[in-house]
Design an enzyme around this catalytic site. Structure first.
Site, short mmCIF file in Angstrom:
data_model
loop_
_atom_site.label_atom_id
_atom_site.label_comp_id
_atom_site.label_asym_id
_atom_site.label_seq_id
_atom_site.Cartn_x
_atom_site.Cartn_y
_atom_site.Cartn_z
N LYS A 2 0.83 -1.22 0.00
CA LYS A 2 0.00 0.00 0.00
C LYS A 2 0.85 1.25 0.00
O LYS A 2 0.51 2.25 -0.63
CB LYS A 2 -0.93 0.02 1.22
CG LYS A 2 -2.06 -0.97 1.11
CD LYS A 2 -3.10 -0.70 2.19
CE LYS A 2 -4.18 -1.76 2.15
NZ LYS A 2 -5.11 -1.63 3.27
N LYS A 36 -8.73 -10.41 -5.33
CA LYS A 36 -9.80 -10.64 -4.37
C LYS A 36 -10.94 -9.65 -4.61
O LYS A 36 -10.69 -8.52 -5.00
CB LYS A 36 -9.21 -10.41 -2.97
CG LYS A 36 -9.91 -11.11 -1.87
CD LYS A 36 -9.07 -11.08 -0.60
CE LYS A 36 -9.42 -9.89 0.27
NZ LYS A 36 -9.05 -10.03 1.68
N LYS A 84 -13.50 -4.40 -1.09
CA LYS A 84 -14.35 -3.22 -0.94
C LYS A 84 -13.78 -2.03 -1.68
O LYS A 84 -14.50 -1.12 -2.05
CB LYS A 84 -14.40 -2.76 0.52
CG LYS A 84 -14.88 -3.72 1.53
CD LYS A 84 -15.07 -2.92 2.84
CE LYS A 84 -14.82 -3.75 4.08
NZ LYS A 84 -13.40 -3.90 4.43
#
Ligand code: TRP
Length: 335
Positions: A112, A197, A200
């Protein structure tokens, strides 16, 4: 009694991946396995650029969806992380237990952080220290078991290391927890990009089914799922990840009465027929959750009350252990 703790970040609308991969298991199994706590970990939503109003809205929505999915406040403790000061209090002591090298090695931080830097954004210090706060979430409650997906096992390993180190230095204070994987692990992948994956926070949402999507929207997303070249339906996660994902979703939604994805594949000659059944199965699995969510959302006072009581109970479970940790490291008790 076994104590179970898990958390979910309010960083986006909850997805079918969150539900089949974690939340359904919390509701059907984990909450009954001893003393279970589930937290909307809102502080963790602040480690990357965030919009205050959105975090607030999503926190309430996630809590409401967890209740809609079947978490029962008479059985488990559901609360919002920022309502219980013990998480941050303990996090600081664990920052004094962890090393900076250990934190910089965390895969999620590296990924990230690199992404943010590449986009020319600054990286919040809390992105680096986030696994320590997660460790505090777990250790504050003396949790034995932490139901999480694979992407969190490194953080639970860190939590174990910190618990052991703290106990060795300052005396027995924390339970050393372990990560537990859902028994019926459904790893749901993005319908447009079956290599990632179903998250969200994925940029495009065409491949992500949200729990609150209307049935027609769910159908459209499933019918447009990418399939693989080749004909005939086979379960081959490596060679045909798109079709394998659909078969796994179908199996997880109860298609084929418990037969696995490989057996399910035998019943289909075309991708179209498979997609239609997947769409129906997903719509049916989500229907009661959406309906219950609508009822609960109409009664915000109820949800707020559940969260208020949950926070109080959680505080009661954490306070003594965190106070003990403060004394153990040499801080003066509050008398
Ligand atoms: N880091 C977890 C995630 O991104 C969420 C989380 C925060 C968590 N604290 C936790 C999970 C404690 C389990 C236990 O999914």
């Amino acid at each position: 009694m076994t104590r179970v703790f898990s958390g979910i970040k309010p960083t986006g609308h909850m997805t079918l991946g969150n539900y089949l991969g974690a939340v359904r298991q919390w509701a059907e199994v984990d909450q009954y396995r001893g003393e279970a706590l589930f937290s909307v970990v809102d502080l963790h939503a602040l480690t990357v650029e965030h919009e205050p109003a959105r975090v607030l809205r999503l926190s309430r929505q996630v809590a409401t969806l967890l209740l809609a999915a079947g978490l029962d406040p008479a059985v488990c403790t559901l609360f919002v992380q920022s309502h219980v000061d013990e998480h941050v209090r303990l996090s600081y002591l664990l920052e004094c237990t962890a090393t900076d090298g250990e934190m910089r090695r965390m895969i999620q931080y590296r990924e990230k952080g690199a992404r943010a830097r590449a986009a020319g954004e600054s990286v919040r210090l809390s992105l680096l220290t986030y696994p320590v706060l997660m460790a505090a979430d777990i250790l504050a409650y003396g949790a034995d078991e932490v139901p999480v997906g694979d992407d969190q096992t490194q953080h639970v390993e860190l939590t174990r290391d910190l618990a052991v180190r703290f106990n060795q230095r300052y005396g027995q204070t924390f339970v050393v927890p372990r990560a537990v994987k859902p028994e019926v692990a459904a790893r749901v992948m993005d319908l447009q990009d079956p290599a990632s994956k179903m998250g969200k926070t994925t940029a495009g949402t065409g491949g992500v089914v949200f729990l609150l999507d209307e049935p027609e929207v769910v159908r459209k997303k499933v019918m447009r799922a990418v399939t693989d070249s080749g004909s005939g339906v086979e379960y081959d996660p490596v060679g045909r990840p798109g079709v394998a994902n659909l078969l796994e979703i179908l199996a997880a939604c109860g298609g084929g009465d418990g037969s696995g994805p490989a057996v399910l594949a035998e019943g289909y000659a075309t991708y179209g027929a498979l997609k239609r059944d997947v769409a129906d199965a997903v719509v049916e699995v989500l229907r009661p959750v959406r309906e219950r969510h609508a009822e609960l959302a109409a009664d915000a006072g109820y949800v707020d009350g559940v969260l208020r009581e949950g926070a109080e109970r959680a505080r009661g479970m954490a306070r003594g252990r965190v106070d003990g940790a403060y004394r153990a490291v040499g801080l003066m008790g509050r008398g």
